[in-house]
Design a protein around this motif. Structure first.
Motif: not given
Length: 64
Positions: A2, A4-8, A10-11
């Motif tokens: 994962r 970090p920008w994928n997590k951001e 999604a958030e």
């Protein structure tokens, strides 16, 4: 893996969806059908992609 920008991303998607749903809930409480309420909420929220871009631009300044 994962990134970090994928997590951001999604958030941010969840946050935008939450705000649209909250607006729709209010319109539904005023007597609109769910479909009408969602349509009006999307209109009043504005361009989703523009809002996301604005949020991403603001978060870039957090790094500076």
């Amino acid at each position: 893996m994962r990134l970090p920008w994928n997590k951001e991303r999604a958030e941010l998607d969840r946050e935008v969806a939450y705000h649209i749903e909250a607006l729709a809930d209010g319109f539904e409480a005023e007597g609109m059908s769910r479909a009408e309420a969602l349509l009006r909420a999307r209109r009043e929220f504005g361009g989703v992609e523009q809002v996301k871009e604005h949020c991403r631009a603001d978060s870039r300044w957090d790094w500076v």
